[in-house]
Write a protein that holds these residues in place. Structure first.
Motif, PDB file in Angstrom:
ATOM      1  N   ARG A 143       0.823  -1.225   0.000  1.00 41.11           N
ATOM      2  CA  ARG A 143       0.000   0.000   0.000  1.00 41.11           C
ATOM      3  C   ARG A 143       0.850   1.265   0.000  1.00 41.11           C
ATOM      4  O   ARG A 143       0.459   2.295   0.546  1.00 41.11           O
ATOM      5  CB  ARG A 143      -0.960   0.001   1.187  1.00 41.11           C
ATOM      6  CG  ARG A 143      -1.760  -1.276   1.318  1.00 41.11           C
ATOM      7  CD  ARG A 143      -2.735  -1.241   2.467  1.00 41.11           C
ATOM      8  NE  ARG A 143      -3.429  -2.515   2.599  1.00 41.11           N
ATOM      9  CZ  ARG A 143      -4.496  -2.718   3.371  1.00 41.11           C
ATOM     10  NH1 ARG A 143      -4.976  -1.708   4.092  1.00 41.11           N
ATOM     11  NH2 ARG A 143      -5.070  -3.892   3.426  1.00 41.11           N
ATOM     12  N   ASN A 144       2.019   1.158  -0.580  1.00 42.09           N
ATOM     13  CA  ASN A 144       2.944   2.294  -0.562  1.00 42.09           C
ATOM     14  C   ASN A 144       3.736   2.299  -1.866  1.00 42.09           C
ATOM     15  O   ASN A 144       4.604   1.458  -2.067  1.00 42.09           O
ATOM     16  CB  ASN A 144       3.881   2.175   0.647  1.00 42.09           C
ATOM     17  CG  ASN A 144       4.747   3.397   0.836  1.00 42.09           C
ATOM     18  OD1 ASN A 144       5.448   3.832  -0.075  1.00 42.09           O
ATOM     19  ND2 ASN A 144       4.715   3.964   2.035  1.00 42.09           N
ATOM     20  N   ARG A 190      -7.094   5.912  -3.179  1.00 46.28           N
ATOM     21  CA  ARG A 190      -6.223   6.831  -2.436  1.00 46.28           C
ATOM     22  C   ARG A 190      -7.023   7.463  -1.306  1.00 46.28           C
ATOM     23  O   ARG A 190      -8.064   8.072  -1.533  1.00 46.28           O
ATOM     24  CB  ARG A 190      -5.677   7.919  -3.359  1.00 46.28           C
ATOM     25  CG  ARG A 190      -4.684   7.393  -4.384  1.00 46.28           C
ATOM     26  CD  ARG A 190      -4.091   8.551  -5.194  1.00 46.28           C
ATOM     27  NE  ARG A 190      -3.122   8.083  -6.160  1.00 46.28           N
ATOM     28  CZ  ARG A 190      -1.843   7.878  -5.899  1.00 46.28           C
ATOM     29  NH1 ARG A 190      -1.381   8.091  -4.669  1.00 46.28           N
ATOM     30  NH2 ARG A 190      -1.028   7.462  -6.842  1.00 46.28           N
ATOM     31  N   ARG A 191      -6.523   7.304  -0.087  1.00 49.65           N
ATOM     32  CA  ARG A 191      -7.152   7.923   1.082  1.00 49.65           C
ATOM     33  C   ARG A 191      -6.101   8.703   1.848  1.00 49.65           C
ATOM     34  O   ARG A 191      -4.914   8.676   1.512  1.00 49.65           O
ATOM     35  CB  ARG A 191      -7.805   6.859   1.962  1.00 49.65           C
ATOM     36  CG  ARG A 191      -8.934   6.112   1.240  1.00 49.65           C
ATOM     37  CD  ARG A 191      -9.670   5.178   2.161  1.00 49.65           C
ATOM     38  NE  ARG A 191     -10.700   4.425   1.451  1.00 49.65           N
ATOM     39  CZ  ARG A 191     -11.398   3.437   1.977  1.00 49.65           C
ATOM     40  NH1 ARG A 191     -11.172   3.065   3.247  1.00 49.65           N
ATOM     41  NH2 ARG A 191     -12.318   2.804   1.273  1.00 49.65           N
ATOM     42  N   THR A 192      -6.540   9.380   2.893  1.00 54.97           N
ATOM     43  CA  THR A 192      -5.617  10.248   3.629  1.00 54.97           C
ATOM     44  C   THR A 192      -4.447   9.471   4.210  1.00 54.97           C
ATOM     45  O   THR A 192      -3.337   9.974   4.332  1.00 54.97           O
ATOM     46  CB  THR A 192      -6.360  10.978   4.761  1.00 54.97           C
ATOM     47  OG1 THR A 192      -7.039  10.017   5.570  1.00 54.97           O
ATOM     48  CG2 THR A 192      -7.361  11.959   4.180  1.00 54.97           C
ATOM     49  N   ARG A 193      -4.670   8.210   4.569  1.00 57.11           N
ATOM     50  CA  ARG A 193      -3.605   7.391   5.162  1.00 57.11           C
ATOM     51  C   ARG A 193      -2.841   6.576   4.123  1.00 57.11           C
ATOM     52  O   ARG A 193      -2.002   5.751   4.479  1.00 57.11           O
ATOM     53  CB  ARG A 193      -4.192   6.473   6.231  1.00 57.11           C
ATOM     54  CG  ARG A 193      -4.741   7.237   7.435  1.00 57.11           C
ATOM     55  CD  ARG A 193      -5.160   6.274   8.524  1.00 57.11           C
ATOM     56  NE  ARG A 193      -5.636   6.973   9.712  1.00 57.11           N
ATOM     57  CZ  ARG A 193      -6.039   6.381  10.832  1.00 57.11           C
ATOM     58  NH1 ARG A 193      -6.015   5.052  10.901  1.00 57.11           N
ATOM     59  NH2 ARG A 193      -6.453   7.082  11.858  1.00 57.11           N
ATOM     60  N   GLY A 194      -3.149   6.776   2.855  1.00 57.37           N
ATOM     61  CA  GLY A 194      -2.423   6.066   1.810  1.00 57.37           C
ATOM     62  C   GLY A 194      -3.347   5.245   0.945  1.00 57.37           C
ATOM     63  O   GLY A 194      -4.555   5.503   0.859  1.00 57.37           O
ATOM     64  N   VAL A 211      -5.521   2.064  -0.279  1.00 54.94           N
ATOM     65  CA  VAL A 211      -6.343   1.017   0.340  1.00 54.94           C
ATOM     66  C   VAL A 211      -6.877   0.121  -0.767  1.00 54.94           C
ATOM     67  O   VAL A 211      -7.522   0.605  -1.704  1.00 54.94           O
ATOM     68  CB  VAL A 211      -7.517   1.619   1.142  1.00 54.94           C
ATOM     69  CG1 VAL A 211      -8.388   0.504   1.712  1.00 54.94           C
ATOM     70  CG2 VAL A 211      -7.002   2.518   2.248  1.00 54.94           C
TER      71      VAL A 211
END
Length: 430
Positions: A135-136, A169-173, A175
């Motif tokens: 996820r990165n 894409r979400r605020t924490r990366g 998903v």
């Protein structure tokens, strides 16, 4: 880089570099018996393009796959090996399509071959699977030595072909979507088949090479697996073996996705093993263990009261040995020990036992060296009702690499020739 590292790197690069379109062309030609018929009836490509695909696949593998004659193309022994893996890969893609239709949001009319046409080779499979797992994007870019825009393009191409998003894409990366989880799972299984092609060919020529990934549960790590690995590598130094130490559920998930080849350890029952193939090698039970010189080591018959007053170091809740111990006490209508320490680290447990009057309850095989040298002893409190089967676990329907099959056979041999797998004998060594 030493010779073994070079072999491993070549094997990995070879698997990731196999062009899936070439593999599809190879399967079609094998089925049709000629390039012309495969091109016209199955692939709908010009014959020259199919010919080029076959030559490039043979070049990548370094072996001819067909005997060419006036009557057409007949598979040779190398071709038979590759076709077996190619058909397994096609089934994995078909299973992926079925899952995507059922749970991933794509239409039932989607064609399995066109769905993954944008995935050119094993490298792209690995990149997408790694991206869903980690996820990165920057981490994956560094892992494969490619740019983030290249990963974005590959992801966009695949999502466009599928008609569904794989990552959000979400605020924490990033998903994964349900479709993303499905794609990553089956891409890993395809990668496992691709990795086995080179070792299959080498084994047909009398050489064992490639990588074997073993899920190692605690009981097998101390004695069985080290002996088997050392014995196998002494005869086949071209192999590379990696062990993965995790809880059973994590290992089973990795086994199902193709990340590991098999698991050595305690077998499971029920739904946890419904889609797995298990082979019992021997029966084990847990024992109460303490340091030599512990006050209870001199007691002929130990009772429940003495155990309740002791200080315990046990494995965590949910582990097989802990569950077996608690079940034993419950069946005896006794309260189970309440541990002062809970740990899954054998080194920590060993230190606690040697440096204190703590007790533990695990398989004596896990502490066999300390029991043999007399620093630890098995106390006279038999736990016969805690017997369980220890063995090998594979994915149902899997066809492991030659190296994995050889290591499993070596494990069987270690168990078969070792007198230590008599529980009574090991537990009597104080």
């Amino acid at each position: 880089m030493n010779q073994r590292d070079k072999v491993i790197e070549r094997s990995r690069a070879g698997a990731l570099g196999i062009n899936l379109r070439h593999l599809r062309a190879f399967s079609a030609v094998a089925a049709a018996g000629s390039i012309a018929r495969a091109a016209d009836e199955q692939l709908f490509r010009v014959a020259s393009g199919v010919t080029r695909s076959i030559f490039e696949l043979e070049g990548a593998l370094g072996r001819p796959l067909f005997d060419r004659g006036a009557r057409g193309m007949a598979l040779n022994s190398y071709g038979d090996l590759v076709l077996m893996r190619a058909r397994r890969i096609e089934r994995e893609f078909e299973d992926a399509r079925t899952q995507l239709v059922g749970r991933g949001g794509i239409g039932a009319s989607a064609d399995v071959h066109s769905l993954f046409a944008s995935i050119l080779n094993g490298r792209r499979l690995a990149v997408i699977a790694s991206l869903v797992e980690k996820r990165n994007m920057p981490v994956v870019a560094r892992e494969f030595g490619i740019t983030q825009p290249a990963i974005s393009r590959a992801l966009k191409d695949l999502e466009g072909g599928l008609g569904v998003a794989l990552l959000e894409r979400r605020t924490r990366g990033l998903v994964p979507t349900p479709a993303g989880e499905i794609v990553a799972f089956y891409f890993k299984r395809v990668l496992a088949e691709l990795r086995h092609i080179g070792p299959d060919i080498a084994a047909s020529e009398g050489m064992l090479q490639g990588s074997v990934n073993v899920g190692a549960l605690p009981l097998g790590r101390t004695h069985i697996l080290p002996l088997a690995i050392a014995s196998l590598l002494a005869r086949h130094p071209g192999l590379h073996i990696a062990t993965v130490e995790s809880p059973y559920d994590a290992l089973a998930a990795s086994l199902r996705s193709g990340d590991i080849d098999f698991i050595l350890g305690a077998l499971r029952s029920g739904a946890a093993a419904g889609d797995l193939q298990q082979e019992a090698l021997f029966e084990d039970r847990i024992s109460v263990i303490a340091r030599n010189g512990h006050p209870l080591a001199r007691t002929a018959r130990i009772g429940f009261d003495a155990l309740r007053q002791a200080t315990w170091a046990l494995s965590r809740h949910g582990t097989p040995s802990r569950e077996l111990l608690e079940r034993f006490f419950s069946a005896a209508r006794q309260a189970p020990p309440i541990p002062a320490v809970e740990t899954g680290d054998l080194a920590v447990l060993r230190g606690l036992l040697l440096e204190s009057d703590m007790l533990t309850a695990i398989s004596a095989h896990q502490l066999r060296y300390e029991i043999r040298d007399g620093s630890l002893v098995v106390l006279d409190f038999p736990l016969d009702e805690t017997r369980r089967e220890i063995g090998l676990t594979q994915r149902l329907g899997a066809f492991p690499s030659p190296g994995a099959r050889a290591l499993m056979e070596e494990i069987r041999a270690v168990v078969g020739r070792s007198p230590d797998f008599s529980i009574a004998k090991l537990n009597s060594v104080n």
